[in-house]
Design a protein around this motif. Sequence first.
Motif, PDB file in Angstrom:
ATOM      1  N   ALA A  40      25.347   4.192 -29.685  1.00  0.00           N
ATOM      2  CA  ALA A  40      25.840   4.649 -28.384  1.00  0.00           C
ATOM      3  C   ALA A  40      25.505   3.625 -27.308  1.00  0.00           C
ATOM      4  O   ALA A  40      26.366   3.270 -26.493  1.00  0.00           O
ATOM      5  CB  ALA A  40      25.244   6.014 -28.035  1.00  0.00           C
ATOM      6  N   TRP A  41      24.244   3.135 -27.291  1.00  0.00           N
ATOM      7  CA  TRP A  41      23.879   2.112 -26.312  1.00  0.00           C
ATOM      8  C   TRP A  41      24.751   0.876 -26.509  1.00  0.00           C
ATOM      9  O   TRP A  41      25.171   0.233 -25.538  1.00  0.00           O
ATOM     10  CB  TRP A  41      22.402   1.749 -26.418  1.00  0.00           C
ATOM     11  N   SER A  42      25.029   0.500 -27.764  1.00  0.00           N
ATOM     12  CA  SER A  42      25.828  -0.691 -28.045  1.00  0.00           C
ATOM     13  C   SER A  42      27.225  -0.587 -27.453  1.00  0.00           C
ATOM     14  O   SER A  42      27.705  -1.524 -26.811  1.00  0.00           O
ATOM     15  CB  SER A  42      25.941  -0.929 -29.561  1.00  0.00           C
ATOM     16  N   VAL A  43      27.877   0.555 -27.663  1.00  0.00           N
ATOM     17  CA  VAL A  43      29.242   0.686 -27.132  1.00  0.00           C
ATOM     18  C   VAL A  43      29.222   0.800 -25.611  1.00  0.00           C
ATOM     19  O   VAL A  43      30.121   0.282 -24.943  1.00  0.00           O
ATOM     20  CB  VAL A  43      30.036   1.846 -27.780  1.00  0.00           C
ATOM     21  N   LEU A  44      28.214   1.442 -25.039  1.00  0.00           N
ATOM     22  CA  LEU A  44      28.114   1.506 -23.575  1.00  0.00           C
ATOM     23  C   LEU A  44      27.952   0.102 -22.989  1.00  0.00           C
ATOM     24  O   LEU A  44      28.523  -0.216 -21.945  1.00  0.00           O
ATOM     25  CB  LEU A  44      26.961   2.417 -23.146  1.00  0.00           C
ATOM     26  N   LEU A  45      27.190  -0.748 -23.671  1.00  0.00           N
ATOM     27  CA  LEU A  45      27.055  -2.145 -23.244  1.00  0.00           C
ATOM     28  C   LEU A  45      28.370  -2.898 -23.421  1.00  0.00           C
ATOM     29  O   LEU A  45      28.806  -3.628 -22.528  1.00  0.00           O
ATOM     30  CB  LEU A  45      25.949  -2.842 -24.048  1.00  0.00           C
ATOM     31  N   LEU A  46      29.005  -2.708 -24.552  1.00  0.00           N
ATOM     32  CA  LEU A  46      30.265  -3.382 -24.840  1.00  0.00           C
ATOM     33  C   LEU A  46      31.331  -3.016 -23.820  1.00  0.00           C
ATOM     34  O   LEU A  46      32.101  -3.867 -23.377  1.00  0.00           O
ATOM     35  CB  LEU A  46      30.731  -3.014 -26.254  1.00  0.00           C
ATOM     36  N   TRP A  47      31.372  -1.755 -23.416  1.00  0.00           N
ATOM     37  CA  TRP A  47      32.341  -1.273 -22.429  1.00  0.00           C
ATOM     38  C   TRP A  47      31.892  -1.555 -20.996  1.00  0.00           C
ATOM     39  O   TRP A  47      32.561  -1.168 -20.048  1.00  0.00           O
ATOM     40  CB  TRP A  47      32.567   0.225 -22.596  1.00  0.00           C
ATOM     41  N   LYS A  48      30.733  -2.191 -20.845  1.00  0.00           N
ATOM     42  CA  LYS A  48      30.172  -2.529 -19.525  1.00  0.00           C
ATOM     43  C   LYS A  48      29.904  -1.299 -18.656  1.00  0.00           C
ATOM     44  O   LYS A  48      30.022  -1.331 -17.434  1.00  0.00           O
ATOM     45  CB  LYS A  48      31.067  -3.527 -18.795  1.00  0.00           C
ATOM     46  N   GLU A  49      29.529  -0.199 -19.304  1.00  0.00           N
ATOM     47  CA  GLU A  49      29.135   1.022 -18.589  1.00  0.00           C
ATOM     48  C   GLU A  49      27.682   0.945 -18.135  1.00  0.00           C
ATOM     49  O   GLU A  49      27.292   1.635 -17.199  1.00  0.00           O
ATOM     50  CB  GLU A  49      29.335   2.258 -19.484  1.00  0.00           C
ATOM     51  N   ILE A  72      31.834  10.964 -25.030  1.00  0.00           N
ATOM     52  CA  ILE A  72      32.661  12.042 -25.568  1.00  0.00           C
ATOM     53  C   ILE A  72      34.141  11.672 -25.465  1.00  0.00           C
ATOM     54  O   ILE A  72      34.899  11.816 -26.429  1.00  0.00           O
ATOM     55  CB  ILE A  72      32.367  13.370 -24.832  1.00  0.00           C
ATOM     56  N   ASP A  73      34.550  11.177 -24.288  1.00  0.00           N
ATOM     57  CA  ASP A  73      35.957  10.833 -24.075  1.00  0.00           C
ATOM     58  C   ASP A  73      36.439   9.724 -24.999  1.00  0.00           C
ATOM     59  O   ASP A  73      37.615   9.676 -25.362  1.00  0.00           O
ATOM     60  CB  ASP A  73      36.198  10.413 -22.624  1.00  0.00           C
ATOM     61  N   ARG A  74      35.536   8.830 -25.373  1.00  0.00           N
ATOM     62  CA  ARG A  74      35.925   7.675 -26.194  1.00  0.00           C
ATOM     63  C   ARG A  74      35.359   7.763 -27.606  1.00  0.00           C
ATOM     64  O   ARG A  74      35.183   6.750 -28.288  1.00  0.00           O
ATOM     65  CB  ARG A  74      35.471   6.395 -25.502  1.00  0.00           C
ATOM     66  N   ALA A  75      35.121   8.977 -28.073  1.00  0.00           N
ATOM     67  CA  ALA A  75      34.510   9.204 -29.391  1.00  0.00           C
ATOM     68  C   ALA A  75      35.304   8.557 -30.521  1.00  0.00           C
ATOM     69  O   ALA A  75      34.715   8.018 -31.471  1.00  0.00           O
ATOM     70  CB  ALA A  75      34.343  10.696 -29.654  1.00  0.00           C
ATOM     71  N   ASP A  76      36.633   8.580 -30.433  1.00  0.00           N
ATOM     72  CA  ASP A  76      37.452   7.965 -31.486  1.00  0.00           C
ATOM     73  C   ASP A  76      37.189   6.465 -31.586  1.00  0.00           C
ATOM     74  O   ASP A  76      37.123   5.920 -32.690  1.00  0.00           O
ATOM     75  CB  ASP A  76      38.940   8.202 -31.217  1.00  0.00           C
ATOM     76  N   GLU A  77      37.029   5.812 -30.447  1.00  0.00           N
ATOM     77  CA  GLU A  77      36.741   4.380 -30.454  1.00  0.00           C
ATOM     78  C   GLU A  77      35.374   4.097 -31.075  1.00  0.00           C
ATOM     79  O   GLU A  77      35.199   3.099 -31.772  1.00  0.00           O
ATOM     80  CB  GLU A  77      36.777   3.821 -29.037  1.00  0.00           C
ATOM     81  N   ILE A  78      34.424   4.976 -30.804  1.00  0.00           N
ATOM     82  CA  ILE A  78      33.080   4.809 -31.378  1.00  0.00           C
ATOM     83  C   ILE A  78      33.147   4.954 -32.886  1.00  0.00           C
ATOM     84  O   ILE A  78      32.585   4.146 -33.624  1.00  0.00           O
ATOM     85  CB  ILE A  78      32.087   5.833 -30.780  1.00  0.00           C
ATOM     86  N   GLU A  79      33.840   5.973 -33.368  1.00  0.00           N
ATOM     87  CA  GLU A  79      33.969   6.180 -34.820  1.00  0.00           C
ATOM     88  C   GLU A  79      34.620   4.983 -35.481  1.00  0.00           C
ATOM     89  O   GLU A  79      34.201   4.549 -36.550  1.00  0.00           O
ATOM     90  CB  GLU A  79      34.758   7.452 -35.090  1.00  0.00           C
ATOM     91  N   ASP A  80      35.668   4.418 -34.847  1.00  0.00           N
ATOM     92  CA  ASP A  80      36.326   3.232 -35.391  1.00  0.00           C
ATOM     93  C   ASP A  80      35.364   2.054 -35.448  1.00  0.00           C
ATOM     94  O   ASP A  80      35.303   1.338 -36.445  1.00  0.00           O
ATOM     95  CB  ASP A  80      37.545   2.849 -34.541  1.00  0.00           C
ATOM     96  N   GLN A  93      24.332  -6.081 -30.055  1.00  0.00           N
ATOM     97  CA  GLN A  93      23.213  -5.532 -30.819  1.00  0.00           C
ATOM     98  C   GLN A  93      21.981  -6.421 -30.683  1.00  0.00           C
ATOM     99  O   GLN A  93      20.862  -5.923 -30.575  1.00  0.00           O
ATOM    100  CB  GLN A  93      23.614  -5.366 -32.285  1.00  0.00           C
ATOM    101  N   ASN A  94      22.176  -7.732 -30.680  1.00  0.00           N
ATOM    102  CA  ASN A  94      21.050  -8.648 -30.502  1.00  0.00           C
ATOM    103  C   ASN A  94      20.419  -8.490 -29.127  1.00  0.00           C
ATOM    104  O   ASN A  94      19.203  -8.555 -28.991  1.00  0.00           O
ATOM    105  CB  ASN A  94      21.489 -10.094 -30.712  1.00  0.00           C
ATOM    106  N   ARG A  95      21.239  -8.267 -28.090  1.00  0.00           N
ATOM    107  CA  ARG A  95      20.700  -8.057 -26.743  1.00  0.00           C
ATOM    108  C   ARG A  95      19.844  -6.811 -26.695  1.00  0.00           C
ATOM    109  O   ARG A  95      18.802  -6.790 -26.040  1.00  0.00           O
ATOM    110  CB  ARG A  95      21.831  -7.977 -25.717  1.00  0.00           C
ATOM    111  N   ILE A  96      20.249  -5.750 -27.387  1.00  0.00           N
ATOM    112  CA  ILE A  96      19.446  -4.521 -27.428  1.00  0.00           C
ATOM    113  C   ILE A  96      18.118  -4.801 -28.116  1.00  0.00           C
ATOM    114  O   ILE A  96      17.056  -4.424 -27.628  1.00  0.00           O
ATOM    115  CB  ILE A  96      20.189  -3.384 -28.165  1.00  0.00           C
ATOM    116  N   GLN A  97      18.173  -5.480 -29.267  1.00  0.00           N
ATOM    117  CA  GLN A  97      16.948  -5.773 -30.000  1.00  0.00           C
ATOM    118  C   GLN A  97      16.022  -6.664 -29.182  1.00  0.00           C
ATOM    119  O   GLN A  97      14.814  -6.446 -29.138  1.00  0.00           O
ATOM    120  CB  GLN A  97      17.279  -6.420 -31.346  1.00  0.00           C
TER     121      GLN A  97
END
Length: 106
Positions: A40-49, A72-80, A93-97
């Motif tokens: 979740a954190w990864s996609v929030l970073l990727l989407w610049k949220e 929740i609104d972008r759940a399909d994108e997360i699953e993909d 992911q490296n930035r998070i680590q």
Amino acid sequence: MKIKIERIRGGREMAISSTENCANCGADSKCRRRDFSEQAWSVLLLWKEVQTSTVDQAICEDCYNELREVLIDRADEIEDAVGGKSTIGTSVQNRIQDSNKERKAS
């Protein structure tokens, strides 16, 4: 910063909350660390949220609700992305680590 420890979920778990500047929006508010998954954190970073500095930090209720709605609104994108149909950038992911390592070191 004021710290408050409270029992949640029928007293079985404890939550630590504080009044401080939200790591996401900067508002002086009741903030606490939110348990978003690494994906979740990864996609929030990727989407610049959020910015890298926000990951695993205390955020306010308003930011939490907003980020939760985005997920929740972008759940399909997360699953993909998690399912391998698209790639979450390894740099994210490296930035998070790296961010986690820096916090643990300090």
